[in-house]
Each structure stands twice: as C-alpha cells, then as structure tokens.
Scaffold this motif. Structure first.
Motif, PDB file in Angstrom:
ATOM      1  N   GLN A 150       0.841  -1.192   0.000  1.00 50.14           N
ATOM      2  CA  GLN A 150       0.000   0.000   0.000  1.00 50.14           C
ATOM      3  C   GLN A 150       0.878   1.245   0.000  1.00 50.14           C
ATOM      4  OE1 GLN A 150      -2.094  -0.773   3.684  1.00 50.14           O
ATOM      5  NE2 GLN A 150      -3.722  -1.922   2.657  1.00 50.14           N
ATOM      6  N   TRP A 151       0.446   2.285  -0.743  1.00 51.18           N
ATOM      7  CA  TRP A 151       1.247   3.504  -0.887  1.00 51.18           C
ATOM      8  C   TRP A 151       0.553   4.705  -0.247  1.00 51.18           C
ATOM      9  CZ3 TRP A 151       6.117   3.303  -2.674  1.00 51.18           C
ATOM     10  CH2 TRP A 151       6.505   2.151  -3.362  1.00 51.18           C
ATOM     11  N   PHE A 152       1.359   5.494   0.461  1.00 58.01           N
ATOM     12  CA  PHE A 152       0.872   6.730   1.084  1.00 58.01           C
ATOM     13  C   PHE A 152       1.937   7.805   0.891  1.00 58.01           C
ATOM     14  CE2 PHE A 152      -0.650   3.073   3.490  1.00 58.01           C
ATOM     15  CZ  PHE A 152      -2.019   3.272   3.513  1.00 58.01           C
ATOM     16  N   ASP A 153       1.581   8.859   0.128  1.00 63.10           N
ATOM     17  CA  ASP A 153       2.497   9.989  -0.073  1.00 63.10           C
ATOM     18  C   ASP A 153       3.880   9.542  -0.550  1.00 63.10           C
ATOM     19  OD1 ASP A 153       0.553  11.845   0.737  1.00 63.10           O
ATOM     20  OD2 ASP A 153       1.086  11.574   2.848  1.00 63.10           O
ATOM     21  N   TYR A 155       5.361   6.615  -0.168  1.00 62.09           N
ATOM     22  CA  TYR A 155       6.020   5.597   0.641  1.00 62.09           C
ATOM     23  C   TYR A 155       5.125   4.361   0.739  1.00 62.09           C
ATOM     24  CZ  TYR A 155       9.621   8.912   1.985  1.00 62.09           C
ATOM     25  OH  TYR A 155      10.670   9.795   1.949  1.00 62.09           O
ATOM     26  N   GLY A 156       5.750   3.184   0.629  1.00 60.08           N
ATOM     27  CA  GLY A 156       4.979   1.950   0.613  1.00 60.08           C
ATOM     28  C   GLY A 156       5.171   1.122   1.869  1.00 60.08           C
ATOM     29  N   LYS A 157       4.103   0.441   2.287  1.00 60.20           N
ATOM     30  CA  LYS A 157       4.137  -0.493   3.414  1.00 60.20           C
ATOM     31  C   LYS A 157       3.241  -1.678   3.077  1.00 60.20           C
ATOM     32  CE  LYS A 157       4.035   0.977   7.657  1.00 60.20           C
ATOM     33  NZ  LYS A 157       3.573   1.595   8.935  1.00 60.20           N
ATOM     34  N   LEU A 158       3.507  -2.802   3.729  1.00 61.79           N
ATOM     35  CA  LEU A 158       2.624  -3.947   3.584  1.00 61.79           C
ATOM     36  C   LEU A 158       1.432  -3.804   4.513  1.00 61.79           C
ATOM     37  CD1 LEU A 158       4.952  -7.100   3.441  1.00 61.79           C
ATOM     38  CD2 LEU A 158       3.763  -5.979   1.544  1.00 61.79           C
ATOM     39  N   SER A 159       0.271  -4.248   4.045  1.00 63.57           N
ATOM     40  CA  SER A 159      -0.898  -4.290   4.914  1.00 63.57           C
ATOM     41  C   SER A 159      -0.640  -5.273   6.051  1.00 63.57           C
ATOM     42  CB  SER A 159      -2.130  -4.732   4.131  1.00 63.57           C
ATOM     43  OG  SER A 159      -2.010  -6.098   3.749  1.00 63.57           O
ATOM     44  N   GLU A 160      -1.393  -5.136   7.114  1.00 61.26           N
ATOM     45  CA  GLU A 160      -1.222  -6.043   8.251  1.00 61.26           C
ATOM     46  C   GLU A 160      -1.447  -7.491   7.827  1.00 61.26           C
ATOM     47  OE1 GLU A 160      -3.730  -6.995  12.249  1.00 61.26           O
ATOM     48  OE2 GLU A 160      -3.036  -4.922  12.058  1.00 61.26           O
ATOM     49  N   GLN A 161      -2.467  -7.723   7.022  1.00 63.72           N
ATOM     50  CA  GLN A 161      -2.771  -9.086   6.581  1.00 63.72           C
ATOM     51  C   GLN A 161      -1.615  -9.672   5.776  1.00 63.72           C
ATOM     52  OE1 GLN A 161      -5.213 -11.209   7.234  1.00 63.72           O
ATOM     53  NE2 GLN A 161      -4.420 -12.777   5.827  1.00 63.72           N
ATOM     54  N   ALA A 162      -1.080  -8.896   4.828  1.00 64.14           N
ATOM     55  CA  ALA A 162       0.017  -9.376   3.996  1.00 64.14           C
ATOM     56  C   ALA A 162       1.274  -9.606   4.830  1.00 64.14           C
ATOM     57  CB  ALA A 162       0.303  -8.386   2.876  1.00 64.14           C
ATOM     58  N   PHE A 163       1.522  -8.720   5.791  1.00 63.78           N
ATOM     59  CA  PHE A 163       2.713  -8.857   6.628  1.00 63.78           C
ATOM     60  C   PHE A 163       2.646 -10.140   7.450  1.00 63.78           C
ATOM     61  CE2 PHE A 163       5.608  -8.268  10.090  1.00 63.78           C
ATOM     62  CZ  PHE A 163       6.610  -7.446   9.619  1.00 63.78           C
ATOM     63  N   VAL A 164       1.528 -10.342   8.130  1.00 64.49           N
ATOM     64  CA  VAL A 164       1.394 -11.490   9.031  1.00 64.49           C
ATOM     65  C   VAL A 164       1.316 -12.805   8.254  1.00 64.49           C
ATOM     66  CG1 VAL A 164      -0.081 -12.565  10.768  1.00 64.49           C
ATOM     67  CG2 VAL A 164       0.369 -10.105  10.860  1.00 64.49           C
ATOM     68  N   SER A 165       0.591 -12.813   7.156  1.00 58.12           N
ATOM     69  CA  SER A 165       0.356 -14.070   6.431  1.00 58.12           C
ATOM     70  C   SER A 165       1.421 -14.391   5.387  1.00 58.12           C
ATOM     71  CB  SER A 165      -1.011 -14.020   5.740  1.00 58.12           C
ATOM     72  OG  SER A 165      -2.046 -13.878   6.688  1.00 58.12           O
ATOM     73  N   TYR A 180       5.514  -6.124  12.708  1.00 60.83           N
ATOM     74  CA  TYR A 180       4.695  -5.245  11.856  1.00 60.83           C
ATOM     75  C   TYR A 180       4.681  -3.831  12.407  1.00 60.83           C
ATOM     76  CZ  TYR A 180       0.491  -3.160   9.816  1.00 60.83           C
ATOM     77  OH  TYR A 180      -0.397  -2.309   9.197  1.00 60.83           O
ATOM     78  N   ALA A 181       4.674  -3.703  13.727  1.00 61.61           N
ATOM     79  CA  ALA A 181       4.607  -2.387  14.361  1.00 61.61           C
ATOM     80  C   ALA A 181       5.845  -1.537  14.076  1.00 61.61           C
ATOM     81  CB  ALA A 181       4.421  -2.533  15.874  1.00 61.61           C
ATOM     82  N   VAL A 182       6.997  -2.186  13.785  1.00 60.61           N
ATOM     83  CA  VAL A 182       8.212  -1.428  13.490  1.00 60.61           C
ATOM     84  C   VAL A 182       8.535  -1.426  12.000  1.00 60.61           C
ATOM     85  CG1 VAL A 182       9.190  -1.831  15.776  1.00 60.61           C
ATOM     86  CG2 VAL A 182       9.729  -3.415  13.939  1.00 60.61           C
ATOM     87  N   GLN A 183       7.557  -1.793  11.188  1.00 58.77           N
ATOM     88  CA  GLN A 183       7.769  -1.807   9.740  1.00 58.77           C
ATOM     89  C   GLN A 183       8.180  -0.409   9.261  1.00 58.77           C
ATOM     90  OE1 GLN A 183       5.286  -2.642   5.578  1.00 58.77           O
ATOM     91  NE2 GLN A 183       4.242  -2.863   7.543  1.00 58.77           N
ATOM     92  N   GLN A 184       9.256  -0.355   8.482  1.00 56.09           N
ATOM     93  CA  GLN A 184       9.758   0.923   7.977  1.00 56.09           C
ATOM     94  C   GLN A 184       9.250   1.148   6.554  1.00 56.09           C
ATOM     95  OE1 GLN A 184      13.621   2.372   9.337  1.00 56.09           O
ATOM     96  NE2 GLN A 184      14.316   2.145   7.229  1.00 56.09           N
ATOM     97  N   PRO A 185       8.676   2.314   6.251  1.00 50.59           N
ATOM     98  CA  PRO A 185       8.155   2.554   4.901  1.00 50.59           C
ATOM     99  C   PRO A 185       9.266   2.558   3.839  1.00 50.59           C
ATOM    100  CG  PRO A 185       7.268   4.142   6.474  1.00 50.59           C
ATOM    101  CD  PRO A 185       8.383   3.429   7.161  1.00 50.59           C
ATOM    102  N   MET A 186       8.884   2.209   2.633  1.00 49.69           N
ATOM    103  CA  MET A 186       9.805   2.156   1.496  1.00 49.69           C
ATOM    104  C   MET A 186       9.602   3.351   0.583  1.00 49.69           C
ATOM    105  SD  MET A 186       9.832  -0.637  -1.645  1.00 49.69           S
ATOM    106  CE  MET A 186       8.059  -0.511  -1.836  1.00 49.69           C
ATOM    107  N   GLY A 187      10.673   4.032   0.215  1.00 55.81           N
ATOM    108  CA  GLY A 187      10.584   5.134  -0.734  1.00 55.81           C
ATOM    109  C   GLY A 187      10.314   4.631  -2.141  1.00 55.81           C
TER     110      GLY A 187
END
Length: 262
Positions: A150-153, A155-165, A180-187
């Motif tokens: 998922q992208w925000f401004d 920066y990309g991160k994995l959704s909680e579902q994708a991260f855990v599963s 997941y709580a310390v996931q660092q966004p990707m440029g």
C-alpha cells in the motif's frame, strides 16, 4: 517457411546457450576454507528495520564476532548503500556483509568495498549490474505479498494481513504483529533502482533460500543463488528466516566468516 522456422529455433537455442553461459561467467564461488574474519555487517530489507536481526546478533556475538546492524533508511538505493558504506568504514578490518530481502541489492552495490571479504544473501535479491529486477521477478509466478503493498504519499508499506500471512507467515501471530509495528516505509525510488555493480561477481557468496517464501518466489531465489555460484542452503521458512530460523542463518554467516559453529 520451414527454413525460417528452423533458423528461428537455431537462433533461440544459441541465445539460450549464451544466456546460460553468462549466468556463471566471472562469478566467484565461495572458498572451501574462508579466511577467518571478526566483523559482520548486517543489512535489513524492506518492511523491517535493524531489529529484524535481534535473534541472529547474540548468536554471532557468542562466537566472538563484532556485529553491526545497519539502520538503512529505505528511502532510495543510494541512501541505503551510503549507510552501509559508513558502517563498513568503521570496521577495524575485513567484514562479511549480509543482506536480507531487498538488502541483497544494497550489498550487491556496496559489496565492492575493499573491506568486504564475502557476501551472504538471506532470501535476498541479487541483481546483476544494470539488471531490471522487477522484470526479472516477472519471469516467475508472482509472490502473494506484493498484492498487499500500500502507498501513502510516495512511501509503501505492507498491509497487516500481507505482513502477518505472507511476509512473516511462520511466526506466531503475536510476534509477527510486533515486527509489523516497526515496519519501515519504502521510498518509491527503490522500485526503479538498478545496481551499477555486482559485487558477487568478484566476492565469494553464500545464500539461504526460504522454501515457503511468499514475498520472493523461492525459485527466483534459487535462480539467483545458482547464477552467483553461491554456497546455498534451503530452509523451510517464510521470508523472515532470520527470525524463524536464526541458528541456521547464524551458522551460514559463521561459515562465510570462516568461524566454527560446532
């Protein structure tokens, strides 16, 4: 028409042979008995930070190794390479450089540093110089985790579902959620980055394939490991073998450092 088809087949065969030859040209196989080194520099991948190595670090330190876990910013390949180069500059001698996931690109670029004695890839990208890595991935079935990006401004991160599963699928859910709580966004720049060098062509390499990986296709991992002539192990792991199989990962790093793990 038959001559044209025959010519096409012959040209395709020649191209395939040339491509196969290029896979092993100039790659450096790992030595049977690496020269012992005391420094290890660990580089984390996307959707993570340096804490992803927290189970591996004490295992290496218990063997007397000096360990540095780089907190690369994951804003761009250049910024991440710079962070690794700064860490290497602080080592008091040769170092084994280890990368997980996307950090395989980082160590492939930064690994030409003269202090680097060997490269260890943990379920990691290992592009050739100038190679289009996204195009390479499309030669293999898509890994499920990519659907959860998922992208925000910018920066990309994995959704909680994708991260855990899909990213950390073999961790207990509570543990996966903590990472997941310390996931660092990707440029966004990282998605278009290409390495300009491939240190694995000149440095000995080791590779840990994650056979249950849902973030990088395991067959893609095997392809990259074979192309590098890496000493390869396979772990029945999700993408985060450094968390779910820390002893095996530590043992591979110790092999690269020329240290006993008995």
């Amino acid at each position: 028409m038959q001559v044209t088809r025959t010519l096409r087949v012959a040209l395709s065969a020649i191209a395939a042979l040339s491509a196969a030859a290029s896979l092993t040209a100039h790659a450096a196989p790992p030595p049977a008995h690496p020269t012992p080194v005391k420094n290890v520099v660990l580089v984390h991948g996307l959707y993570a930070d340096g804490s992803s190595w927290e189970k591996v670090i004490p295992l290496l330190q218990a063997k007397g190794l000096h360990v540095t876990s780089v907190q690369n910013p994951t804003t761009s390949l250049d910024a991440d390479v710079d962070a690794v180069k700064r860490a290497l500059a602080q080592q008091d001698g040769p170092a084994v450089l280890v990368g997980h996931s996307y950090a395989g690109m980082v160590i492939t670029q930064a690994g030409d540093d003269p202090k680097v004695s060997g490269l260890v890839y943990i379920a990691a990208r290992a592009p050739d110089a100038g190679e289009d890595y996204p195009a390479l991935t499309r030669k293999f079935p898509a890994a499920p985790a990519s659907a959860g990006l998922q992208w925000f401004d910018g920066y990309g991160k994995l959704s909680e579902q994708a991260f855990v599963s899909d990213f950390a699928g073999d961790l207990p859910p509570r543990e996966a959620l903590a990472y997941y709580a310390v996931q660092q966004p990707m440029g966004k720049a990282i998605t278009m980055a290409k390495t300009t060098v491939a240190a694995w062509r000149d440095k000995p390499t080791w590779y840990a394939v994650s056979t249950e990986d849902r973030t990088i296709n395991p067959d893609l991992e095997r392809f990259m490991a074979k192309r590098m002539q890496a000493h390869t192990i396979e772990l029945p792991s999700s993408h985060v073998s450094l968390i779910s199989h820390p002893q095996e990962v530590a043992n591979l790093i110790l092999d690269a450092a020329g240290q006993s793990h008995n």
